[in-house]
Design an enzyme around this catalytic site. Structure first.
Site, PDB file in Angstrom:
ATOM      1  N   LYS A  82     -19.205 -17.754  -0.124  1.00  0.00           N
ATOM      2  CA  LYS A  82     -20.658 -17.716   0.063  1.00  0.00           C
ATOM      3  C   LYS A  82     -21.382 -16.810  -0.916  1.00  0.00           C
ATOM      4  O   LYS A  82     -20.916 -15.729  -1.250  1.00  0.00           O
ATOM      5  CB  LYS A  82     -20.967 -17.218   1.479  1.00  0.00           C
ATOM      6  CG  LYS A  82     -20.558 -18.195   2.549  1.00  0.00           C
ATOM      7  CD  LYS A  82     -20.936 -17.635   3.902  1.00  0.00           C
ATOM      8  CE  LYS A  82     -20.829 -18.700   4.987  1.00  0.00           C
ATOM      9  NZ  LYS A  82     -21.245 -18.161   6.279  1.00  0.00           N
ATOM     10  N   ARG A 140       0.819  -1.217   0.000  1.00  0.00           N
ATOM     11  CA  ARG A 140       0.000   0.000   0.000  1.00  0.00           C
ATOM     12  C   ARG A 140       0.849   1.261   0.000  1.00  0.00           C
ATOM     13  O   ARG A 140       0.468   2.265  -0.605  1.00  0.00           O
ATOM     14  CB  ARG A 140      -0.943  -0.020   1.209  1.00  0.00           C
ATOM     15  CG  ARG A 140      -2.038  -1.043   1.006  1.00  0.00           C
ATOM     16  CD  ARG A 140      -2.845  -1.309   2.241  1.00  0.00           C
ATOM     17  NE  ARG A 140      -4.045  -2.071   1.886  1.00  0.00           N
ATOM     18  CZ  ARG A 140      -4.849  -2.660   2.746  1.00  0.00           C
ATOM     19  NH1 ARG A 140      -4.607  -2.601   4.051  1.00  0.00           N
ATOM     20  NH2 ARG A 140      -5.903  -3.325   2.334  1.00  0.00           N
ATOM     21  N   GLY A 168      -9.470  -9.687  -1.481  1.00  0.00           N
ATOM     22  CA  GLY A 168      -8.337 -10.120  -0.657  1.00  0.00           C
ATOM     23  C   GLY A 168      -7.838 -11.503  -1.033  1.00  0.00           C
ATOM     24  O   GLY A 168      -6.655 -11.711  -1.332  1.00  0.00           O
ATOM     25  N   GLY A 218     -13.051  -4.050   0.291  1.00  0.00           N
ATOM     26  CA  GLY A 218     -14.439  -3.595   0.364  1.00  0.00           C
ATOM     27  C   GLY A 218     -14.822  -2.639  -0.748  1.00  0.00           C
ATOM     28  O   GLY A 218     -15.901  -2.734  -1.332  1.00  0.00           O
TER      29      GLY A 218
HETATM   30  P1  ADP Z   1     -12.293 -12.580  -1.895  1.00  0.00           P
HETATM   31  O1  ADP Z   1     -11.578 -12.282  -0.610  1.00  0.00           O
HETATM   32  O2  ADP Z   1     -11.344 -12.623  -3.063  1.00  0.00           O
HETATM   33  O3  ADP Z   1     -13.462 -11.667  -2.138  1.00  0.00           O
HETATM   34  P2  ADP Z   1     -13.906 -14.641  -0.679  1.00  0.00           P
HETATM   35  O4  ADP Z   1     -13.500 -14.156   0.670  1.00  0.00           O
HETATM   36  O5  ADP Z   1     -15.295 -14.423  -1.108  1.00  0.00           O
HETATM   37  O6  ADP Z   1     -12.886 -14.075  -1.798  1.00  0.00           O
HETATM   38  O7  ADP Z   1     -13.697 -16.216  -0.771  1.00  0.00           O
HETATM   39  C1  ADP Z   1     -12.489 -16.861  -0.553  1.00  0.00           C
HETATM   40  C2  ADP Z   1     -12.673 -18.123   0.241  1.00  0.00           C
HETATM   41  O8  ADP Z   1     -13.565 -19.019  -0.393  1.00  0.00           O
HETATM   42  C3  ADP Z   1     -11.364 -18.867   0.377  1.00  0.00           C
HETATM   43  O9  ADP Z   1     -11.033 -18.919   1.747  1.00  0.00           O
HETATM   44  C4  ADP Z   1     -11.659 -20.241  -0.188  1.00  0.00           C
HETATM   45  O10 ADP Z   1     -11.044 -21.289   0.551  1.00  0.00           O
HETATM   46  C5  ADP Z   1     -13.156 -20.323  -0.069  1.00  0.00           C
HETATM   47  N1  ADP Z   1     -13.707 -21.332  -0.981  1.00  0.00           N
HETATM   48  C6  ADP Z   1     -13.660 -21.340  -2.317  1.00  0.00           C
HETATM   49  N2  ADP Z   1     -14.235 -22.441  -2.818  1.00  0.00           N
HETATM   50  C7  ADP Z   1     -14.660 -23.179  -1.770  1.00  0.00           C
HETATM   51  C8  ADP Z   1     -15.337 -24.435  -1.631  1.00  0.00           C
HETATM   52  N3  ADP Z   1     -15.678 -25.159  -2.703  1.00  0.00           N
HETATM   53  N4  ADP Z   1     -15.617 -24.873  -0.387  1.00  0.00           N
HETATM   54  C9  ADP Z   1     -15.253 -24.125   0.678  1.00  0.00           C
HETATM   55  N5  ADP Z   1     -14.620 -22.946   0.621  1.00  0.00           N
HETATM   56  C10 ADP Z   1     -14.325 -22.470  -0.596  1.00  0.00           C
END
Ligand code: ADP
Ligand code: MG
Length: 399
Positions: free
Chosen positions: A199, A38, A357, A380
């Site tokens: 999710k 950063r 992230g 965010g």
């Molecule tokens: P970002 O931070 O890039 O926005 P998210 O926080 O939404 O991404 O999601 C990342 C998480 O999703 C990771 O910790 C990953 O392990 C989890 N994940 C991805 N696919 C699966 C799955 N099939 N089952 C459980 N967890 C998953």
């Protein structure tokens, strides 16, 4: 794209006082900064202003001190890192406004840089209190916002100041806004979006916005399980939000209506336990997941088909890994598709923009982050932009 002023619009700044909002919310461990990304992001803006002879006052928040002084969250803790990255001496000031800041400005030579204290020590910061805005602005000639990552907050130093001082986007902010504009504002078509991650519930607004914007929506990660379940497919022990079945159906219907093709995996990598290289791991069709298995990654055939989709596209936005990438080998689909996207970008056929992230971590793990057109480290703020929201800190910069 809405117009905003950049550093190119500044006249002679010699001896003028600049308030520059940056992101110094740095990860730390045992008193040391563990990642200076950063600081490096805002270094060009800071140095450009300093080299033009401005007196540069840096504004930033650190942690969540909730409107009170907390020595553990003082910006004095990151000053060494800032000086190191900038290669300049930086004066630390324990205040945000008032006499101490005025005295600092008086002794600061043109081109001098000072770091003011954690803006969130003052309750008026998060309240966007006009009185605080005025006291900070009183010391300065103009305001530069270089912290896109904080632009989804309407705080005194991320939004309020832009209304009372001549306001400019810094170089990092400018690059981010230009990249985002190329990705979703005015993109070359066809456009693909990859949305993955854990999710559906955390990315509902993203999905709803994207189906009306993109030609291909590629859904992976845990959230794909929720869509599969909504389609009546048994997903065993997979991470799945069964209560969102109706919402998923609505999103799929909206996609169909607006001509957006939704891609769900048709083969998947499953295992009975969530551990590195579990013996129970296997690849199967989505219709063959056993009750005691969980889906942990998109399968190789689906990845190949997705790669073919990307080859027909000119623009890609990516948020969220396709699988549980932190645990081997459930990063395979993410790494493979990211590698394809990087190659297409290198060939010049794809503009690729990614953020989030875990997404950034996954792209780094794949070794392709540098090859994407743009990778946003703003968590965010990037998501809110993917939701189609107006970011108050950006809006305030518009002319
Ligand atoms: P970002 O931070 O890039 O926005 P998210 O926080 O939404 O991404 O999601 C990342 C998480 O999703 C990771 O910790 C990953 O392990 C989890 N994940 C991805 N696919 C699966 C799955 N099939 N089952 C459980 N967890 C998953
Ligand atoms: Mg995350």
């Amino acid at each position: 794209m809405p117009k905003f002023r950049t550093l190119d619009d500044l006249g002679d700044v010699r001896g003028k006082v600049a308030l520059v909002r940056v992101d110094l919310n740095l990860p730390m461990q045992d008193g040391a900064v563990t990642d200076d990304t950063r600081v490096r992001a805002s270094a060009p803006t800071i140095l450009e202003l300093a080299d033009a002879g401005a007196k540069v006052l840096l504004l930033a928040h650190f942690g969540r001190p909730k409107g009170a002084r907390d020595p553990n969250q003082s910006l004095s803790r990151v000053i060494d890192c800032v000086q190191h990255v900038l290669g300049r001496e930086v004066m630390y000031v324990s205040e945000l406004a008032g006499d101490v800041v005025r005295q600092t400005i008086a002794i600061l030579p043109p081109g001098g840089i000072a770091l003011l204290e954690n803006t969130r020590f003052w309750p008026g910061e998060e309240k966007n209190d006009p009185a605080l805005v005025q006291t900070i602005a009183a010391n300065a000639d103009f305001y530069v916002n270089d912290a896109f990552s904080a632009a989804h907050r309407a705080h005194a130093t991320t939004e309020g100041l832009a209304h009372v001082l001549p306001a400019y986007a810094g170089r990092a902010m400018q690059a981010e806004l230009e990249a985002l504009e190329r990705a979703l504002g005015n993109p070359r078509k066809p456009v693909a979006a990859v949305v993955g991650g854990a999710k559906v519930s955390t990315k509902l607004d993203v999905l709803e916005h994207l189906v009306g914007k993109v030609d291909h929506l590629i859904i992976g990660g845990g959230m794909a399980n929720t869509f599969l379940a909504a389609r009546g497919i048994a997903v065993g022990k997979s991470l799945c939000e069964h209560d969102l079945a109706a919402t998923c159906e609505e999103i799929l219907a909206a996609a169909e209506k607006s001509g957006c093709t939704v891609h769900l995996p048709y083969d998947v990598v499953v295992a009975k336990e969530f551990a590195p290289n579990p013996p129970s791991m296997r690849t199967c069709n989505v219709h063959e997941v056993a009750p005691d298995e969980m889906i942990l990654d998109v399968g190789p055939q689906a990845v190949e088909a997705l790669a073919d989709v990307l080859k027909t596209c000119r623009t890609l936005v990516w948020n969220g890994p396709l699988g549980a990438f932190e645990t081997a080998p459930f990063d395979a689909a993410t790494v493979a598709l990211a590698t394809t996207a990087a190659a297409l970008t290198r060939e010049g056929s794809l503009v690729s923009v990614a953020g989030g992230g875990d997404t950034v971590a996954a792209l780094n793990q794949a070794g392709v982050a540098d090859e994407f057109t743009y990778v946003s480290t703003a968590g965010g703020a990037f998501l809110e932009w993917m939701e189609g929201k107006q970011l108050p800190g950006v809006k305030a910069l518009e002319t």
